[in-house]
Design a protein around this motif. Structure first.
Motif, PDB file in Angstrom:
ATOM      1  N   ARG A 101       0.844  -1.206   0.000  1.00  0.00           N
ATOM      2  CA  ARG A 101       0.000   0.000   0.000  1.00  0.00           C
ATOM      3  C   ARG A 101       0.879   1.256   0.000  1.00  0.00           C
ATOM      4  N   GLU A 102       1.908   1.240   0.826  1.00  0.00           N
ATOM      5  CA  GLU A 102       2.793   2.411   0.882  1.00  0.00           C
ATOM      6  C   GLU A 102       3.544   2.593  -0.438  1.00  0.00           C
ATOM      7  N   MET A 103       3.961   1.477  -1.041  1.00  0.00           N
ATOM      8  CA  MET A 103       4.677   1.572  -2.323  1.00  0.00           C
ATOM      9  C   MET A 103       3.785   2.200  -3.401  1.00  0.00           C
ATOM     10  N   ASN A 104       2.541   1.749  -3.463  1.00  0.00           N
ATOM     11  CA  ASN A 104       1.637   2.346  -4.457  1.00  0.00           C
ATOM     12  C   ASN A 104       1.451   3.836  -4.176  1.00  0.00           C
ATOM     13  N   GLY A 105       1.407   4.175  -2.887  1.00  0.00           N
ATOM     14  CA  GLY A 105       1.256   5.581  -2.513  1.00  0.00           C
ATOM     15  C   GLY A 105       2.442   6.427  -2.945  1.00  0.00           C
ATOM     16  N   CYS A 106       3.617   5.802  -3.043  1.00  0.00           N
ATOM     17  CA  CYS A 106       4.816   6.555  -3.447  1.00  0.00           C
ATOM     18  C   CYS A 106       4.662   7.166  -4.832  1.00  0.00           C
ATOM     19  N   VAL A 107       4.014   6.431  -5.722  1.00  0.00           N
ATOM     20  CA  VAL A 107       3.895   6.927  -7.104  1.00  0.00           C
ATOM     21  C   VAL A 107       3.163   8.271  -7.081  1.00  0.00           C
ATOM     22  N   ASP A 108       2.031   8.320  -6.377  1.00  0.00           N
ATOM     23  CA  ASP A 108       1.269   9.573  -6.315  1.00  0.00           C
ATOM     24  C   ASP A 108       1.993  10.633  -5.489  1.00  0.00           C
ATOM     25  N   GLU A 109       2.709  10.196  -4.468  1.00  0.00           N
ATOM     26  CA  GLU A 109       3.433  11.166  -3.636  1.00  0.00           C
ATOM     27  C   GLU A 109       4.538  11.867  -4.448  1.00  0.00           C
ATOM     28  N   VAL A 110       5.264  11.098  -5.251  1.00  0.00           N
ATOM     29  CA  VAL A 110       6.314  11.719  -6.075  1.00  0.00           C
ATOM     30  C   VAL A 110       5.679  12.698  -7.064  1.00  0.00           C
ATOM     31  N   ILE A 111       4.569  12.284  -7.643  1.00  0.00           N
ATOM     32  CA  ILE A 111       3.889  13.169  -8.610  1.00  0.00           C
ATOM     33  C   ILE A 111       3.390  14.435  -7.900  1.00  0.00           C
ATOM     34  N   ARG A 112       2.886  14.251  -6.684  1.00  0.00           N
ATOM     35  CA  ARG A 112       2.408  15.413  -5.908  1.00  0.00           C
ATOM     36  C   ARG A 112       3.551  16.397  -5.639  1.00  0.00           C
ATOM     37  N   VAL A 113       4.690  15.868  -5.160  1.00  0.00           N
ATOM     38  CA  VAL A 113       5.801  16.772  -4.820  1.00  0.00           C
ATOM     39  C   VAL A 113       6.332  17.455  -6.081  1.00  0.00           C
TER      40      VAL A 113
END
Ligand SMILES: Cc1cc2nc3c(=O)[nH]c(=O)nc-3n(C[C@H](O)[C@H](O)[C@H](O)COP(=O)(O)OP(=O)(O)OC[C@H]3O[C@@H](n4cnc5c(N)ncnc54)[C@H](O)[C@@H]3O)c2cc1C
Length: 457
Positions: A101-113
């Motif tokens: 779950r956290e790994m999938n969240g990383c994709v959106d987090e990088v895009i957000r930053v």
């Protein structure tokens, strides 16, 4: 003429940055981060935001983004960097689901930053397509996708041959899969933008400064010492170059080539209008992306390992590796047989003895680390950065309880066994891939034996 090395094509496109000043004399800080790739930069980014009073220094041997972070295939994807089974053995199934779950969240987090910091890194979130073009690959793909779904990745789906080819027309496709949890990036643009964002927050990045040894409380360089109660090692595939760490993580080579921009008639045969990242199911697998300016960048293992854990010279790549990658490109896309290869380069990634990534901080020594991403680091480094932030701040969070935190494994074998082991493993993979392309229906037993002996799966 093909440019060879010069760090990577991504820098040829984005421009090699002017180097920041080196360390000049000894300093005292609160946190010293060794290595200015994604791991070091994400850690500095989140830590400084969480506590703006912290004095943080990033110490980088060349320039921020010089390593794999500025040379990779640009797959920002949520795959776990390690074996789920191994993490589950030590922490149970739920912990692995949490990690996923956290790994999938990383994709959106990088895009957000990236959006927040106005970093234009050619990001397109269209997921990942894996393609099978031999019967044995198709069987492995079916097992792989079933495994993904069993581990909660229910949106990872099989595609028929027609569905796959309607996305990307790979020759001889027998089937494929699509996972939405992935995005294409231009690595150098992302890592440079991130280093600027980190600097804007007030972190000092010392470039052209190589750390020779790390001891509790001090990182030693030719230009002076960095004294800090917390020292975080973020040197991944280069870790073997630091005193005392030669056998910790094996520096595995990965190499890439990029074509010239392809003419419209070639693109009309290939399709790939969605810009998904693309991979295959060969044992010595390849990874590829369609770049923002209409090229194909494709990578694979090439010469997997240099004797004595050496790293490359600014990305220079053996001619046989360039030829082998070109052969894969043309095998996948026959319409590229006459296109020029503009650039070839290599980089190193870190492989722990159990092929599972790790992050941690030993508060008794103040020494921390993150890496061993076995080629899956573009997204995982973001999770590493946020996890190291929590560990440094002594916060007990969902991130600090994930199964890769604090993981330690035994060292690699001394030479010549290390070299022989990797050569044998990749010779076995190449032989297995040849057999499978020759029509073998099942995964070749030599590849399975290589996996078992190496501990790769
Ligand atoms: C060709 C290639 C393709 C890849 N493709 C993908 C992909 O598509 N998707 C994916 O997820 N992963 C991919 N990877 C892996 C991914 O790029 C890495 O896992 C990730 O970038 C690791 O980031 P890092 O910051 O830990 O290491 P690095 O980016 O390697 O950074 C380490 C930094 O430390 C510095 N350093 C080293 N030693 C010292 C020292 N002694 N003193 C000071 N500084 C030092 C280096 O110069 C470097 O800048 C690929 C790797 C390669 C090589």
């Amino acid at each position: 003429m093909t440019i060879n090395g010069n760090v990577s094509f991504w820098y040829a496109e984005a421009g090699v940055p002017k180097q920041r000043p080196a360390l000049s004399g000894s300093i005292d800080v609160d946190v010293c981060i060794v290595g200015g790739g994604f791991t070091g930069l994400w850690t500095a980014y989140y830590l400084k935001q969480a506590d703006p009073t912290l004095r943080i220094a990033v110490v980088e041997q060349r320039f921020a983004g010089y390593g794999a972070s500025g040379r990779n295939g640009g797959w920002l994807f949520g795959g776990i960097a390690g074996s789920r089974r191994r993490y589950a053995n030590t922490h149970g199934r739920q912990a692995v689901l949490d990690l996923q779950r956290e790994m999938n969240g990383c994709v959106d987090e990088v895009i957000r930053v990236a959006a927040h910091e106005s970093i234009d890194a050619d990001i397109v979130k269209a997921g990942t397509v894996e393609v099978a073009y031999t019967p044995a690959q198709l069987k492995r793909l079916q097992v792989y996708v079933a495994g993904e779904q069993e581990w909660g990745e229910t949106d990872h789906e099989m595609l028929s041959a027609d569905e796959t080819m309607s996305r990307i027309n790979v020759a001889n496709t027998l089937g494929g899969s699509h996972s939405p949890n992935g995005a294409r990036i231009q690595p150098a643009k992302l890592v440079r933008g991130l280093s600027d964002a980190v600097e804007r927050l007030g972190v000092t990045i010392y470039e052209g400064t190589s750390v020779e040894e790390i001891r509790p409380g001090v990182a030693l360089t030719q230009q002076g010492s960095v004294r800090a109660p917390i020292i975080l090692r973020a040197t991944e595939g280069f870790t073997a170059g630091i005193k005392g760490l030669r056998r910790l993580w094996l520096p595995m080579n990965s190499s890439m080539i990029v074509t010239e921009p392809l003419p419209a008639d070639v693109w009309s045969q290939i399709g790939w209008s969605g810009c998904e990242t693309l991979g295959d199911l060969a044992h010595a697998y390849c990874y590829a992306q369609r770049t923002a300016d209409g090229r194909i960048a494709i990578g694979g293992r090439g010469v997997p390992y240099r004797y004595g854990s050496q790293t490359d010279n600014d990305g220079s790549t053996q001619p046989e590796t360039v030829d082998a990658l070109r052969e894969i490109l043309v095998r996948l896309f026959p319409s590229t047989k006459d296109v020029a290869i503009d650039h070839a380069w290599s980089g190193v990634l870190g492989v722990p003895r159990d092929w599972c990534s790790t992050v941690g901080l030993d508060h008794s020594t103040g020494l921390g680390w993150a890496g061993g991403y076995v080629g899956h680091g573009v997204a995982t480094t973001n999770l590493a950065g946020r996890t190291l932030r929590d560990l440094v701040l002594r916060q007990d969070t969902e991130l600090t309880r994930l199964p890769w935190v604090g993981r330690r494994v035994r060292k690699w074998e001394p030479e010549p066994f290390r070299w022989l082991g990797v050569q044998t493993m990749y010779a076995a993979y190449r032989a297995a891939d040849n057999q499978e392309r020759g029509g073998r229906q099942e995964t070749s037993p030599i590849a399975t034996v290589a996996d078992k002996v190496s501990g790769r799966y």
